[in-house]
Design a protein around this motif. Structure first.
Motif, PDB file in Angstrom:
ATOM      1  N   GLY A 109       0.801  -1.215   0.000  1.00 34.52           N
ATOM      2  CA  GLY A 109       0.000   0.000   0.000  1.00 34.52           C
ATOM      3  C   GLY A 109       0.831   1.261   0.000  1.00 34.52           C
ATOM      4  N   LEU A 110       1.880   1.286   0.790  1.00 39.58           N
ATOM      5  CA  LEU A 110       2.737   2.462   0.845  1.00 39.58           C
ATOM      6  C   LEU A 110       3.560   2.636  -0.424  1.00 39.58           C
ATOM      7  CD1 LEU A 110       3.847   2.106   4.556  1.00 39.58           C
ATOM      8  CD2 LEU A 110       2.507   3.993   3.617  1.00 39.58           C
ATOM      9  N   THR A 111       3.952   1.530  -1.034  1.00 32.35           N
ATOM     10  CA  THR A 111       4.643   1.619  -2.319  1.00 32.35           C
ATOM     11  C   THR A 111       3.732   2.231  -3.368  1.00 32.35           C
ATOM     12  OG1 THR A 111       6.043  -0.291  -1.801  1.00 32.35           O
ATOM     13  CG2 THR A 111       5.811   0.293  -4.123  1.00 32.35           C
ATOM     14  N   ARG A 112       2.491   1.787  -3.388  1.00 35.24           N
ATOM     15  CA  ARG A 112       1.521   2.363  -4.323  1.00 35.24           C
ATOM     16  C   ARG A 112       1.346   3.860  -4.058  1.00 35.24           C
ATOM     17  NH1 ARG A 112      -0.744   2.825  -9.197  1.00 35.24           N
ATOM     18  NH2 ARG A 112      -2.981   3.240  -9.136  1.00 35.24           N
ATOM     19  N   LEU A 113       1.241   4.260  -2.809  1.00 37.47           N
ATOM     20  CA  LEU A 113       1.107   5.677  -2.488  1.00 37.47           C
ATOM     21  C   LEU A 113       2.329   6.460  -2.946  1.00 37.47           C
ATOM     22  CD1 LEU A 113      -0.436   5.463   1.096  1.00 37.47           C
ATOM     23  CD2 LEU A 113      -1.563   6.360  -0.951  1.00 37.47           C
ATOM     24  N   ALA A 114       3.521   5.935  -2.656  1.00 34.12           N
ATOM     25  CA  ALA A 114       4.741   6.640  -3.047  1.00 34.12           C
ATOM     26  C   ALA A 114       4.842   6.785  -4.558  1.00 34.12           C
ATOM     27  CB  ALA A 114       5.961   5.907  -2.494  1.00 34.12           C
ATOM     28  N   ARG A 115       4.537   5.726  -5.275  1.00 30.84           N
ATOM     29  CA  ARG A 115       4.645   5.768  -6.736  1.00 30.84           C
ATOM     30  C   ARG A 115       3.611   6.686  -7.370  1.00 30.84           C
ATOM     31  NH1 ARG A 115       3.636   1.629  -9.583  1.00 30.84           N
ATOM     32  NH2 ARG A 115       5.101   2.018 -11.265  1.00 30.84           N
ATOM     33  N   THR A 116       2.662   7.159  -6.582  1.00 32.55           N
ATOM     34  CA  THR A 116       1.660   8.102  -7.080  1.00 32.55           C
ATOM     35  C   THR A 116       1.738   9.425  -6.321  1.00 32.55           C
ATOM     36  OG1 THR A 116      -0.008   7.031  -5.645  1.00 32.55           O
ATOM     37  CG2 THR A 116       0.109   6.318  -7.942  1.00 32.55           C
ATOM     38  N   GLY A 117       2.950   9.763  -5.843  1.00 36.49           N
ATOM     39  CA  GLY A 117       3.221  11.119  -5.385  1.00 36.49           C
ATOM     40  C   GLY A 117       3.051  11.411  -3.912  1.00 36.49           C
ATOM     41  N   CYS A 118       2.781  10.412  -3.105  1.00 39.65           N
ATOM     42  CA  CYS A 118       2.504  10.641  -1.684  1.00 39.65           C
ATOM     43  C   CYS A 118       3.793  10.578  -0.862  1.00 39.65           C
ATOM     44  CB  CYS A 118       1.512   9.590  -1.186  1.00 39.65           C
ATOM     45  SG  CYS A 118       0.982   9.840   0.505  1.00 39.65           S
ATOM     46  N   THR A 119       4.032  11.613  -0.059  1.00 43.62           N
ATOM     47  CA  THR A 119       5.206  11.636   0.811  1.00 43.62           C
ATOM     48  C   THR A 119       4.844  11.552   2.286  1.00 43.62           C
ATOM     49  OG1 THR A 119       5.177  14.061   0.626  1.00 43.62           O
ATOM     50  CG2 THR A 119       6.734  12.862  -0.784  1.00 43.62           C
ATOM     51  N   THR A 120       3.564  11.683   2.617  1.00 45.48           N
ATOM     52  CA  THR A 120       3.092  11.545   3.996  1.00 45.48           C
ATOM     53  C   THR A 120       1.783  10.778   3.986  1.00 45.48           C
ATOM     54  OG1 THR A 120       4.078  13.661   4.665  1.00 45.48           O
ATOM     55  CG2 THR A 120       2.366  12.766   6.096  1.00 45.48           C
ATOM     56  N   ALA A 121       1.668   9.782   4.870  1.00 40.61           N
ATOM     57  CA  ALA A 121       0.439   8.984   4.931  1.00 40.61           C
ATOM     58  C   ALA A 121       0.004   8.822   6.375  1.00 40.61           C
ATOM     59  CB  ALA A 121       0.660   7.612   4.294  1.00 40.61           C
ATOM     60  N   ALA A 122      -1.289   9.045   6.613  1.00 41.99           N
ATOM     61  CA  ALA A 122      -1.889   8.751   7.914  1.00 41.99           C
ATOM     62  C   ALA A 122      -2.623   7.424   7.806  1.00 41.99           C
ATOM     63  CB  ALA A 122      -2.858   9.863   8.316  1.00 41.99           C
ATOM     64  N   ASP A 123      -2.219   6.461   8.630  1.00 41.63           N
ATOM     65  CA  ASP A 123      -2.874   5.157   8.601  1.00 41.63           C
ATOM     66  C   ASP A 123      -3.611   4.916   9.904  1.00 41.63           C
ATOM     67  OD1 ASP A 123      -3.212   2.564   7.098  1.00 41.63           O
ATOM     68  OD2 ASP A 123      -2.534   1.843   9.052  1.00 41.63           O
ATOM     69  N   GLU A 326     -10.030   0.068  -4.546  1.00 34.92           N
ATOM     70  CA  GLU A 326      -9.039  -0.912  -4.999  1.00 34.92           C
ATOM     71  C   GLU A 326      -7.835  -0.288  -5.696  1.00 34.92           C
ATOM     72  OE1 GLU A 326     -12.309  -3.433  -3.736  1.00 34.92           O
ATOM     73  OE2 GLU A 326     -12.216  -1.480  -4.735  1.00 34.92           O
ATOM     74  N   ASP A 327      -7.933   0.964  -6.119  1.00 32.78           N
ATOM     75  CA  ASP A 327      -6.785   1.631  -6.732  1.00 32.78           C
ATOM     76  C   ASP A 327      -5.719   1.947  -5.694  1.00 32.78           C
ATOM     77  OD1 ASP A 327      -5.451   4.450  -7.463  1.00 32.78           O
ATOM     78  OD2 ASP A 327      -5.881   3.377  -9.319  1.00 32.78           O
ATOM     79  N   GLY A 328      -6.125   2.505  -4.560  1.00 35.91           N
ATOM     80  CA  GLY A 328      -5.219   2.707  -3.447  1.00 35.91           C
ATOM     81  C   GLY A 328      -4.204   3.818  -3.588  1.00 35.91           C
ATOM     82  N   SER A 329      -4.325   4.678  -4.585  1.00 36.64           N
ATOM     83  CA  SER A 329      -3.392   5.801  -4.701  1.00 36.64           C
ATOM     84  C   SER A 329      -4.090   7.073  -4.246  1.00 36.64           C
ATOM     85  CB  SER A 329      -2.910   5.969  -6.148  1.00 36.64           C
ATOM     86  OG  SER A 329      -3.912   6.569  -6.942  1.00 36.64           O
ATOM     87  N   LEU A 330      -3.293   8.062  -3.859  1.00 39.76           N
ATOM     88  CA  LEU A 330      -3.907   9.356  -3.561  1.00 39.76           C
ATOM     89  C   LEU A 330      -4.093  10.172  -4.834  1.00 39.76           C
ATOM     90  CD1 LEU A 330      -4.885  10.756  -0.953  1.00 39.76           C
ATOM     91  CD2 LEU A 330      -2.901  12.235  -1.161  1.00 39.76           C
ATOM     92  N   GLY A 331      -3.318   9.858  -5.869  1.00 43.03           N
ATOM     93  CA  GLY A 331      -3.356  10.660  -7.085  1.00 43.03           C
ATOM     94  C   GLY A 331      -4.732  10.786  -7.699  1.00 43.03           C
ATOM     95  N   ILE A 332      -5.507   9.689  -7.706  1.00 49.39           N
ATOM     96  CA  ILE A 332      -6.832   9.758  -8.332  1.00 49.39           C
ATOM     97  C   ILE A 332      -7.811  10.581  -7.508  1.00 49.39           C
ATOM     98  CG2 ILE A 332      -6.530   7.541  -9.483  1.00 49.39           C
ATOM     99  CD1 ILE A 332      -8.531   6.383  -7.415  1.00 49.39           C
ATOM    100  N   GLU A 333      -7.504  10.799  -6.235  1.00 54.05           N
ATOM    101  CA  GLU A 333      -8.444  11.510  -5.373  1.00 54.05           C
ATOM    102  C   GLU A 333      -8.554  12.990  -5.727  1.00 54.05           C
ATOM    103  OE1 GLU A 333     -10.314   9.688  -3.563  1.00 54.05           O
ATOM    104  OE2 GLU A 333      -9.092   7.883  -3.840  1.00 54.05           O
TER     105      GLU A 333
END
Length: 451
Positions: A109-123, A326-333
């Motif tokens: 999940g974090l790899t997917r976030l990173a590869r779509t531009g995310c540098t900070t994640a709240a889980d 199911e996409d799991g990226s922040l980019g589409i949001e």
């Protein structure tokens, strides 16, 4: 190390709203972990590394304000369900998570976030099976491996099926156990420093899985420890009806009664707020994590984002758990947030720059880090994304911010978190993606036995 990025379009997102400083052709200078300079034209001075970002757009790294990383191992379930139906189907499956499953899901999940531009994640992790081991620590170790900042929300539930809640009794804690586990997580992991890569927040799950005592005592604990508070609220009409039946008030009124509004609080979803609730959230500075794709997937509704922002409530974006997105990226949001706002209030209600602001400064405000991350300004942490806009999908789009937000998410040339390279040319530097995918597949197969 001094890194110079130049010849790029730059969106600094340095304003209080969508209006921020932009450069058609400019530079960003990173010195160790902070931004040294941002401006037009070429950069002054020497560089240990000089990056020609011609054809690229530089933005702040995205800030994901709400996620459930363990859910990466349970994608594709309950596809036509409401939230309550979805939870009833998935809670028994989640009862099977353990350290290896949680770690595999979090790395993916974090790899997917990173590869779509995310540098900070709240889980927000709130499922603690009795034989699951250190699942919270497993999630944090995954963040260290991937290399992005983590706001780890130590969640809890103490209201199982036997007490009128939705989760099985096997995955809820006692009141004292939940509070003790939360205090231990803060003492073990929380780093309040300005350049912190790991902060802990307090997060009882939701009004329908948590007792009033846990909500109020958790709020006191958070404030005693000096950390932030996070919970789900006002996500569905089912939740509102249950709250009215059990408490004689709306979820927002209940949160207010239990000490859960304030500028140290951010709430997930916040879809079904009336005018009075929005005014109260704005007056108290309570933040909201807007999760447009998850809300759409579950048919929960469209949050009143513009009304919340205008009232003074910080609003950021959240990908939510991959079992409801199911996409799991922040980019589409970013695009989803803009489109849903326009569906609700018309095409003049939200711009591409509104979407970018929600994903960056809006998220930083939600997490209490607006002075550290969320924009490209000298002295702030060097969290930034360099997006390629020279491919077939984006070539010729006149406005680079519109290309990023309204078009297909562009490939990443570079992602830095605290000046360290997390992604380069689309590859996450700290993860073998083939191994990560295999581990995720194995974890998903193990959990499928509980379905």
């Amino acid at each position: 190390m001094r890194i110079v990025i130049e010849n790029a379009a730059i969106a600094t997102v340095d304003g209080e709203s969508e209006a921020g400083t932009e450069y058609e052709n400019g530079h960003v200078v990173v010195n160790d972990n902070v931004i040294e300079a941002v401006g037009p034209g070429k950069a002054d001075g020497p560089a240990d590394r000089r990056i020609d970002a011609s054809g690229c757009l530089v933005t702040p790294g995205f800030v994901n304000t709400h996620h459930h990383l363990y859910q990466w191992a349970t994608r594709g379930y309950a596809q036509q369900a409401t939230l309550f139906e979805w939870l009833v189907e998935l809670y028994p499956v989640w009862a099977g998570i353990d350290e290896p499953i949680t770690h595999a899901a979090a790395v993916a999940g974090l790899t997917r976030l990173a590869r779509t531009g995310c540098t900070t994640a709240a889980d927000h992790h709130y499922v603690f099976p009795r034989d699951g081991g250190d699942v919270f620590g497993a999630m944090i170790e995954a963040a260290r491996q991937v290399g992005i900042r983590m706001h780890a929300v130590r969640g809890s539930m103490d209201r199982g099926e036997s007490q009128g809640g939705l989760p099985p009794d096997s995955i809820v804690e006692s009141l004292d156990g939940a509070l003790a586990g939360t205090a231990e997580a803060i003492d073990r992991f929380h780093d309040p420093s300005p350049d912190s890569f790991l902060r802990v927040a307090v997060g009882p799950c939701s009004p329908f899985s948590v007792s009033d005592d846990l909500m109020s005592e958790a709020a006191k604990l958070a404030r005693d420890k000096g950390v932030r508070l996070h919970t789900h609220l006002a996500e569905t009409l089912d939740e509102e009806r249950q709250c009215l039946d059990e408490h004689g008030c709306t979820p927002a009124q209940l949160a207010d009664r239990l000490g859960w509004l304030g500028d140290d609080v951010w709430l997930a979803h916040g879809i079904h707020f009336d005018d009075d609730a929005i005014a109260r959230l704005g007056a108290t500075g309570t933040g909201v994590a807007h999760c447009p794709t998850s809300n759409s997937r579950l048919g929960a509704g469209i949050a009143r984002v513009q009304d919340l922002v205008h009232a003074g409530s910080p609003v950021g974006l959240g990908a939510d758990g991959a079992a409801s997105n199911e996409d799991g990226s922040l980019g589409i949001e970013l695009r989803q947030a803009v489109y849903l706002a326009r569906l609700k209030k018309g095409p003049h209600s939200a711009t591409a720059r509104d979407g970018l602001w929600l994903a960056t400064m809006g998220g930083a405000k939600c997490l209490g880090r607006a002075n550290e991350i969320g924009s490209l300004e000298p002295g702030k942490q060097a969290d930034l994304a360099v997006w390629r806009l020279d491919t077939m999908a984006h070539a010729g789009i006149a406005d680079p911010v519109a290309a990023l937000v309204l078009g297909e998410l562009p490939p990443l040339k570079l992602l830095l978190a605290g000046g360290s390279t997390v992604v380069e040319d689309g590859v996450c530097q700290g993860v073998d993606e083939i191994e990560a995918a295999a581990a995720l597949t194995a974890a998903s197969k193990r959990l499928a036995e509980y379905s």
